[in-house]
Enzyme design. Structure first.
Site, PDB file in Angstrom:
ATOM      1  NE  ARG A 148      19.397 -16.209  11.498  1.00 46.12           N
ATOM      2  CZ  ARG A 148      20.468 -16.867  11.055  1.00 46.12           C
ATOM      3  NH1 ARG A 148      20.414 -17.473   9.873  1.00 46.12           N
ATOM      4  NH2 ARG A 148      21.580 -16.904  11.757  1.00 46.12           N
ATOM      5  CE  LYS A 251      21.558 -20.058  14.452  1.00 43.62           C
ATOM      6  NZ  LYS A 251      21.721 -21.184  13.512  1.00 43.62           N
ATOM      7  CD  GLU A 287      18.544 -25.684   6.968  1.00 41.04           C
ATOM      8  OE1 GLU A 287      19.512 -25.597   7.729  1.00 41.04           O
ATOM      9  OE2 GLU A 287      17.452 -25.156   7.205  1.00 41.04           O
TER      10      GLU A 287
END
Length: 495
Positions: A148, A251, A287
């Site tokens: 990721r 992220k 989220e």
């Protein structure tokens, strides 16, 4: 004739995209090979971080150090406790090869013109190390964090960190700080891998130098009420966390501070956190500020699909697999706020929160309480299944738990001080090499409407420029922001 021309242009664009993809893959292969060569030359056993079966199953490994007696492990919360060591590696934009080692915990020296300070070029990860029932120190699915971070790095135009180096850095960091891993079932050692553009630059562009570092801190429960305490959530309608085509699936460091305005306001009203809706229709849940959501109705579990605006959580991925193994029907799709309010149970997942049951959900002033404000059956089952694997109370058939070899790090702690090179002045413009292009297979699929709007048939072909027989003159570099402002004010640069 126009259709033939459009078809030729489409084929050319496809061929160019495939060529770019192959070039990027060849660069990644060369970066990995160079990193391995440097690691072997300096005596570091990088490959053991991923392929060393002895680190996961060895019965002869030395016992890890005992938890530090200077910390009150019964009252530790989710806060920063500085540890002894951190890992740091650097790489240039041109070469893209990271080289680093352990060093004492300390501050970073950055130029005021660092790209991360001026343009927010950076990404990070979150992961945990545990002291298990068998007395070992382990980390949970670190390979997923490595992948990721690579995806986030490419999205932010940064050289990706090779998975082998990432895994070895995690091993070194945890082993050097093993005394800060809390006792069994009293917390975890939170690790924060961080990749930032630290090189100085003035014009907008990728940094000339990058720093990959990992620091850690022992932590307890994320929410004040303790683990598995039901949380009260407020649905945010005015602000959105991410939009289609943005960086919601990466992220990146810029994704989180914008949520503070809603989060702090909600906490003043007594809520634990905020639920964000989609930016297009303002009706589908996406989220919470730092975790994914699951909606339960009977034996069916629904969670918002990864459509480019939601972070692909590793805990989310693990819960989906564990739920399916236990006979639940798990769907990744759009979940409306009305469906969430009609659910039997809701829980959130994330590295920090693990599994957090939702006690209530407030939308447009109406409050819906779930499970009488207590922990739901499904949330409890998923929490137990996940933590039993992480703490080795259950058999890990998936191979998600990786042991940390604390003894292998001892020789590396002999030399910890390494001189940092002074910051050298660089040009005002980014280097000639452009940013990395994101491979199509690393990005989530775009929404149907967005894909249709970007199709070749939906936009008019750009007119072709006639080629001039004259020799081309060198392109003049663009003006800086200050030069443009001076020109608008009628002043010359030397004035």
């Amino acid at each position: 004739g126009r259709r033939v021309a459009q078809g030729v242009r489409c084929l050319g664009a496809i061929a160019e995209a495939r060529a770019t993809k192959m070039v990027l893959r060849s660069h990644v292969v060369r970066i990995n090979q160079a990193a391995l060569r440097l690691s072997r030359a300096s005596g570091r056993r990088v490959a053991q971080g991923v392929t060393g079966a002895a680190r996961r199953t060895s019965a002869t490994a030395a016992a890890p150090p005992e938890p530090s007696s200077a910390i009150d492990w019964d009252s530790i919360g989710f806060g920063l406790t500085p540890t002894s060591f951190m890992y740091r590696a650097t790489a240039s934009l041109e070469e893209g090869v990271y080289s680093g080692s352990l060093e004492p915990w300390g501050d970073l020296q950055l130029s005021p013109s660092s790209c991360v300070l001026n343009y927010g070029q950076g990404a990070f990860e979150g992961m945990k190390a545990y002291r298990t029932a068998s007395g070992r120190v382990v980390v949970f699915r670190p390979d997923e964090n490595a992948k990721r971070l690579q995806m986030s790095a490419i999205r932010m135009s940064m050289p990706p960190v090779p998975e082998e180096l990432f895994m070895d850095a995690v091993q070194q960091t945890v082993a050097a700080n093993a005394q800060y891993v809390p006792p069994f079932e009293k917390g975890s050692l939170y690790l924060r891998p961080l990749l930032i553009g630290t090189g100085p630059i003035l014009g907008l562009g990728p940094a000339p130098e990058y720093t990959f570092l990992i620091y850690c801190s022992p932590v307890g429960s994320y929410f004040k009420g303790g683990q598995l305490t039901p949380i009260d959530l407020l649905v945010e309608e005015a602000f959105h966390r991410a939009a289609p085509g943005g960086t919601g699936s990466a992220k990146s460091i810029g994704n989180y501070s914008p949520v503070l305005v809603s989060q702090l306001s909600a906490k003043k009203e007594g809520y634990s956190d905020v639920v964000y809706l989609d930016a297009v229709h303002n009706k589908y849940i996406e989220e919470v500020s730092s975790c994914n959501m699951f909606v339960v109705k009977g034996r069916n579990i629904a969670t918002p699909a990864l459509a480019g605006t939601i972070l692909p959580g590793i805990t989310r991925k693990s819960i989906i697999e564990l739920a399916r193994q236990r006979g639940y029907t798990v769907e990744e799709r759009d979940v409306s706020i009305e469906e969430a309010l009609d659910a039997d149970e809701i829980f959130c997942t994330g590295t920090a929160v693990v599994v957090a049951p939702v006690g209530s959900l407030t939308y447009q002033g109406a409050k819906k309480v779930f499970c009488g404000g207590e922990v739901g059956k499904t949330g409890q089952e998923m929490y137990s299944a996940l933590t039993d694997l992480q703490l080795e109370k259950a058999d890990d058939k998936m191979g998600w738990v990786v042991e940390v070899d604390t003894a292998a790090c001892e020789p590396r702690l002999e030399v910890l001080e390494r001189p940092r090179p002074p910051l050298e002045p660089v040009g005002l413009w980014p280097p000639a090499r452009g940013p990395l292009r994101v491979p199509c297979d690393l990005l989530p699929s775009a929404p149907r409407a967005a894909r249709a709007s970007r199709s070749p048939s939906a936009r008019a072909p750009a007119p072709r420029r006639a080629r001039s027989p004259r020799a081309r003159t060198p392109a003049r570099p663009p003006r800086t922001c200050s030069q443009r402002g001076q020109r608008l004010q009628g002043l010359r640069p030397h004035e």
